[in-house]
Design a protein around this motif. Structure first.
Motif, PDB file in Angstrom:
ATOM      1  N   PHE A  42       0.827  -1.207   0.000  1.00 35.08           N
ATOM      2  CA  PHE A  42       0.000   0.000   0.000  1.00 35.08           C
ATOM      3  C   PHE A  42       0.863   1.259   0.000  1.00 35.08           C
ATOM      4  O   PHE A  42       0.634   2.188  -0.784  1.00 35.08           O
ATOM      5  CB  PHE A  42      -0.925  -0.027   1.222  1.00 35.08           C
ATOM      6  N   ASN A  43       1.859   1.303   0.876  1.00 32.04           N
ATOM      7  CA  ASN A  43       2.727   2.483   0.955  1.00 32.04           C
ATOM      8  C   ASN A  43       3.525   2.695  -0.327  1.00 32.04           C
ATOM      9  O   ASN A  43       3.702   3.828  -0.770  1.00 32.04           O
ATOM     10  CB  ASN A  43       3.647   2.401   2.168  1.00 32.04           C
ATOM     11  N   ARG A  44       4.007   1.622  -0.916  1.00 31.66           N
ATOM     12  CA  ARG A  44       4.741   1.758  -2.180  1.00 31.66           C
ATOM     13  C   ARG A  44       3.828   2.244  -3.298  1.00 31.66           C
ATOM     14  O   ARG A  44       4.183   3.130  -4.057  1.00 31.66           O
ATOM     15  CB  ARG A  44       5.369   0.417  -2.578  1.00 31.66           C
ATOM     16  N   LYS A  45       2.650   1.630  -3.398  1.00 34.61           N
ATOM     17  CA  LYS A  45       1.732   1.977  -4.482  1.00 34.61           C
ATOM     18  C   LYS A  45       1.317   3.448  -4.421  1.00 34.61           C
ATOM     19  O   LYS A  45       1.249   4.125  -5.445  1.00 34.61           O
ATOM     20  CB  LYS A  45       0.489   1.085  -4.434  1.00 34.61           C
ATOM     21  N   TYR A  46       1.024   3.931  -3.214  1.00 31.68           N
ATOM     22  CA  TYR A  46       0.507   5.289  -3.077  1.00 31.68           C
ATOM     23  C   TYR A  46       1.568   6.298  -2.619  1.00 31.68           C
ATOM     24  O   TYR A  46       1.229   7.421  -2.263  1.00 31.68           O
ATOM     25  CB  TYR A  46      -0.707   5.291  -2.140  1.00 31.68           C
ATOM     26  N   ASP A  47       2.833   5.867  -2.616  1.00 35.45           N
ATOM     27  CA  ASP A  47       3.959   6.725  -2.254  1.00 35.45           C
ATOM     28  C   ASP A  47       3.737   7.363  -0.876  1.00 35.45           C
ATOM     29  O   ASP A  47       3.808   8.588  -0.707  1.00 35.45           O
ATOM     30  CB  ASP A  47       4.191   7.794  -3.329  1.00 35.45           C
ATOM     31  N   LEU A  48       3.433   6.514   0.091  1.00 37.28           N
ATOM     32  CA  LEU A  48       3.184   6.943   1.463  1.00 37.28           C
ATOM     33  C   LEU A  48       4.249   6.366   2.392  1.00 37.28           C
ATOM     34  O   LEU A  48       4.992   5.460   2.018  1.00 37.28           O
ATOM     35  CB  LEU A  48       1.798   6.457   1.927  1.00 37.28           C
ATOM     36  N   VAL A  49       4.304   6.893   3.598  1.00 37.97           N
ATOM     37  CA  VAL A  49       5.165   6.344   4.642  1.00 37.97           C
ATOM     38  C   VAL A  49       4.339   6.221   5.912  1.00 37.97           C
ATOM     39  O   VAL A  49       3.302   6.856   6.062  1.00 37.97           O
ATOM     40  CB  VAL A  49       6.412   7.224   4.904  1.00 37.97           C
ATOM     41  N   GLY A  50       4.806   5.398   6.828  1.00 37.85           N
ATOM     42  CA  GLY A  50       4.137   5.274   8.116  1.00 37.85           C
ATOM     43  C   GLY A  50       3.148   4.130   8.177  1.00 37.85           C
ATOM     44  O   GLY A  50       3.095   3.279   7.294  1.00 37.85           O
TER      45      GLY A  50
END
Length: 190
Positions: free
Chosen positions: A87-95
């Protein structure tokens, strides 16, 4: 301060819940739901458990899982971690993707087991996402209404508690209004 250890033994059955951090959505597109189920299937191959029912809602998940010899914590750690990385990789998120520790309520009776599976399958209906729970794509409910086996779901135990035709009496149990559920004793196997 350490967290309280979960009760764990072979054959333990749990109602697992996990919610998005700050109640945020954890499934934004169809592909996200598919990925969660694909990760579940992959983790299941190396860490066998029995999945009795599930429902993936936009911002949380419900799983009714029975363990074999593996502690539920190992299964859930791998499932949640792998999905969070995706999820974080796909949406360029962290945490954090998930809010805190997942919930794991130990199922200690047949009545509670049946209440939880009904609750899980009614979740999209109660959230006004569908008018008929059978029309919700991200739930195990359609597997209970079909004679086609779902690769992840084991319906046998749940359906064994109901009279023939089992899938029809289970459908009646799930779809009855809450005030009518007390009348379902007649649907259960004697």
């Amino acid at each position: 301060m350490s967290r309280k250890h979960r009760i764990c033994f072979p054959g333990a059955t749990y109602h697992i819940t996990a919610r998005g951090n700050r109640k945020a959505e954890i499934f934004l597109e169809r592909e996200d739901y598919q990925k969660y189920l694909a990760i579940f299937e992959c983790v299941h191959r190396t860490n066998p458990i029995t999945l009795h029912s599930y429902c993936l809602m936009p911002n949380h998940v419900h799983l009714l899982i029975e363990t074999d010899n593996l502690p539920i914590s190992l299964f859930m750690k791998e499932l949640q971690s792998r999905y969070a990385i995706y999820f974080n990789r796909k949406y360029d998120l962290v945490g954090h993707v998930f809010q805190g520790r997942y919930g794991a309520q130990l199922i200690d009776s047949v009545t509670y087991f049946l209440e939880v599976t009904r609750y899980i399958h009614r979740n999209p209906l109660e959230a006004n996402l569908v008018l008929d729970p059978a029309n919700y794509s991200w739930s195990s409910y359609p597997a209970y209404l079909s004679k086609v086996q779902h690769p992840l779901i084991k319906t046998t135990k749940t359906l064994s508690y109901f009279q023939n035709p089992r899938y029809m009496t289970y459908k009646e149990y799930v779809e009855k209004e809450d005030k009518q559920v007390g009348e379902v004793g007649r649907l259960l196997q004697k």
